[in-house]
Design an enzyme around this catalytic site. Structure first.
Site, PDB file in Angstrom:
ATOM      1  N   ASP A   1       0.817  -1.201   0.000  1.00 41.45           N
ATOM      2  CA  ASP A   1       0.000   0.000   0.000  1.00 41.45           C
ATOM      3  C   ASP A   1       0.858   1.262   0.000  1.00 41.45           C
ATOM      4  O   ASP A   1       1.943   1.300   0.589  1.00 41.45           O
ATOM      5  CB  ASP A   1      -0.888  -0.006   1.252  1.00 41.45           C
ATOM      6  CG  ASP A   1      -1.829   1.173   1.317  1.00 41.45           C
ATOM      7  OD1 ASP A   1      -2.692   1.273   0.432  1.00 41.45           O
ATOM      8  OD2 ASP A   1      -1.686   1.994   2.246  1.00 41.45           O
TER       9      ASP A   1
ATOM     10  N   GLU B   1       1.159  -0.680  -5.158  1.00 41.92           N
ATOM     11  CA  GLU B   1       0.124   0.315  -5.392  1.00 41.92           C
ATOM     12  C   GLU B   1       0.854   1.655  -5.501  1.00 41.92           C
ATOM     13  O   GLU B   1       1.080   2.340  -4.504  1.00 41.92           O
ATOM     14  CB  GLU B   1      -0.900   0.340  -4.257  1.00 41.92           C
ATOM     15  CG  GLU B   1      -2.100   1.224  -4.555  1.00 41.92           C
ATOM     16  CD  GLU B   1      -2.326   2.330  -3.534  1.00 41.92           C
ATOM     17  OE1 GLU B   1      -3.169   3.197  -3.798  1.00 41.92           O
ATOM     18  OE2 GLU B   1      -1.664   2.341  -2.490  1.00 41.92           O
TER      19      GLU B   1
END
Length: 638
Positions: free
Chosen positions: A319, A372
């Site tokens: 993330d 990401e």
């Protein structure tokens, strides 16, 4: 640091362990730090170890000693910042924390950063746990994974938040499904639909449900919301036996300021950068890991390997990578510190990623590390040896943004925005991409996928069908968030279950079956995944028919013998006389359309013969009548 009381310790942590950890290369440090069952001087008990380089004194406290900091003091190991203690007659299931006396004399009660289990929220203690003894039954899956690069095969990911996928009619534990219950029901749905992988939000322990698991306090502990560590092992083992890969969201970018967590762990910045210009995210109110410290890098890299090796997970989706790469991420001028070269790149985070991905590639048996990353940072999926970061794949955020902006438009205006759908095909070979329609796109007033679509109710569903078909045909692996495959109307809310009754209503059931057929088409035809990052796997037939808002293109199999032609109409206007150029003379078998979905394998009645009519720059073409929002996918031999 406190005066060192011993040089050798009690033998659980060796000098080699200390050396490797202090140099950032003890990849199994979780086997040494934390709480572990052990026998010392012929007594069975629990061994505790923690890294706290600024602490003056530490005691292990818990329900076994009345939470008294003086009853089980820890001893500092020489020049390492490590503290240890052995408590006899203590087994699994005990609640504990570390009572840390800081340099200012303040007493902090901290959860164990390396704890394997945590107390059910809102309580915050760590739990002593024995992870040994679980019998894995996924040998066949693991051997197959070791032999095959996942980027060469089909990857269609179902993104899931267990706590709100479904809920049970019960009061205890907030109605959450357990890991065991979720394994059985979730696997049935995944198999029915045709997804290849499940990606789970929020598995590492976190205090606040509303963070969705992106503000972690227990990096080595599967959240107790859904059960025990061994029950989570069961979840993964069961998924593997059913042929389903498991990906976890992983958060090495930042952590919360909760008093029991990593923030100022020993009274000073320990896991975070000391300077708030690097050590805090002003937008998120969280702390940033200090990637310049070997021990912090070791904590994170060992944690990644822990999930891959101890829990057999098949991938980690990392993330907020951009927030790690850029020193000025979320910061105004004057709020950030340039690197030694005067730039905005976090050189330490870059080296961390290269180290992480190199180690996982070497040891992970083809486990994926997925970035990401929301910017145009170059070579995210290239190897460190070639100047890249070494990720297995990258979320294609640019494609997602363009796709959604196009799909939201009234069809009349799409002809003026045709490039939004073609632009992604100008750079699809630059990285190993995953096309994503994730949870982030269906929250915070962004609307669910079906509600983003223009028009009346039936138009919305027709729009989403043709949009999903374009996504499937576009090069790149695929990800879709739960509920978006049957037309969930309300935005995702982690507090409530999906509206599953919609999947049984006519339009929702029709969409669900359509997505199911798309996913089975994906797995049936290697042309859709074999050459995802190679121009040999894709070619346009007509990228410029903006006047009709129709796109036509080909996906080629590796042997060029089993190919697919896509013709997609993004308007509610019927095109009875539409014609598409084709690359060769012969027969073209319609295998998928908006009415039938996936045609039965081997059915020949829907075969079209090409004609020697020049069209779209080709010498041959086929008649391809298109209904409003019509879809036509043809199979043809090379």
């Amino acid at each position: 640091m406190a005066e060192e009381k011993m040089e050798v310790g009690i033998g659980f942590i060796t000098e080699v362990d200390r050396y490797l950890f202090n140099n950032g290369k003890h990849y199994e440090i979780y086997e040494k730090l934390g709480a572990h069952p052990w026998t010392y001087q012929e007594e069975e008990g629990m061994y505790f170890a923690v890294w706290a380089p600024h602490a003056i004194q530490i005691g292990v406290v818990g329900d076994f000693n009345g939470w008294n900091p003086d009853l089980n003091p820890m001893t500092c190991l020489a020049k390492s910042g490590l503290w240890e203690a052995f408590i006899p007659n203590l087994g699994a299931g005990a609640l504990y924390k570390y009572a840390i006396t800081t340099e200012t004399g303040k007493l902090l009660f901290k959860a164990d950063p390396y704890a394997f289990e945590a107390e059910y929220r809102p309580q915050t203690a760590s739990v002593t746990t024995d992870l040994s003894g679980f019998v894995w039954n996924d040998k066949k899956w693991m051997e197959k994974r070791k032999k095959q690069d996942p980027m060469d095969g089909p990857v269609s990911i179902y993104e899931v938040h267990i706590g709100s996928w479904r809920k049970k009619n019960r009061e205890e534990k907030d109605g959450f499904y357990t890991y065991v219950e979720a394994a059985h029901e979730l696997s049935e749905y995944i198999i029915e639909m045709g997804y290849t992988h499940v990606e789970l939000l929020g598995i590492a322990e976190h205090p606040y449900d509303g963070s969705w698991g992106y503000q972690v306090t227990g990096y080595f502990a599967p959240t107790s919301r859904y059960g025990t560590p061994k029950e989570f092992m069961y979840f993964i083992d069961y998924m593997h036996q059913k042929g389903i890969g498991v990906i976890l969201d992983w958060v090495p970018a930042h952590f919360p300021k909760d008093a029991h967590g990593l923030s100022d762990f020993d009274g000073k910045p320990c896991y975070q950068y000391a300077d708030p210009g690097k050590g805090e995210h002003p937008d998120w109110g969280t702390k940033v890991f200090d990637y310049s410290k070997y021990e912090v890098d070791n904590f994170l890299i060992a944690n990644a390997l822990y999930w891959v090796e101890k829990y057999h997970v098949d991938g980690l989706r990392v993330d907020a990578v951009a927030s790690m790469l850029y020193l000025d991420y979320g910061r105004a001028d004057g709020e950030w510190i340039p690197n030694k070269n005067g730039g905005n790149e976090n050189l330490e985070a870059i080296e961390f990623f290269k180290h992480l991905n190199s180690v996982v590639k070497k040891r992970g048996d083809n486990a994926m590390i997925i970035a990401e990353e929301s910017t145009a940072w170059p070579k995210v999926t290239d190897s460190p040896e070639h100047g890249g970061l070494g990720f297995t794949s990258k979320w294609n955020m640019g494609w997602m943004h363009d796709f959604l902006e196009y799909m939201k438009l009234d069809p009349y205006f799409r002809k003026y925005n045709h490039h939004k759908m073609t632009f992604g095909l100008t750079y699809f070979t630059s990285e190993k991409y995953i096309l994503v329609l994730s949870h982030d796109e269906v929250v915070h007033l962004k609307s669910s996928m079906i509600e983003k679509m223009p028009g009346l109710l039936e138009d919305k569903f027709s729009n989403l069908k043709v949009g999903y078909t374009f996504m499937l045909g576009h090069p790149g692996k695929k990800l879709l968030f739960m509920g978006q495959d049957f037309g969930q109307f309300h935005e995702w809310d982690e507090k409530v279950a999906l509206d599953w009754h919609l999947a049984d209503e006519p339009l929702g059931e029709e969409l669900k079956n359509y997505v199911k057929d798309l996913l089975h088409l994906y797995q049936e035809y290697p042309a859709l995944y074999e050459k995802d990052y190679d121009w040999e796997g894709f070619s346009w037939i007509n990228a410029n028919d903006n006047e009709h808002s129709i796109f036509s293109f080909i996906r080629y199999s590796a042997d060029k013998k089993n190919n697919l032609l896509f013709v997609l109409n993004f308007t509610p206007v019927e095109r009875k006389d539409y014609r598409a150029g084709v690359p060769k003379k012969g027969s073209y078998q319609l295998v998928f359309d908006e009415t039938h979905g996936l045609y039965e394998s081997g059915k020949k009645a829907n075969t079209v013969l090409s004609e020697e009519i020049k069209w779209d720059g080709q010498n041959n073409s086929i008649s391809c009548p298109l209904k409003p929002y019509g879809v036509a996918v043809y199979h043809f031999k090379g």
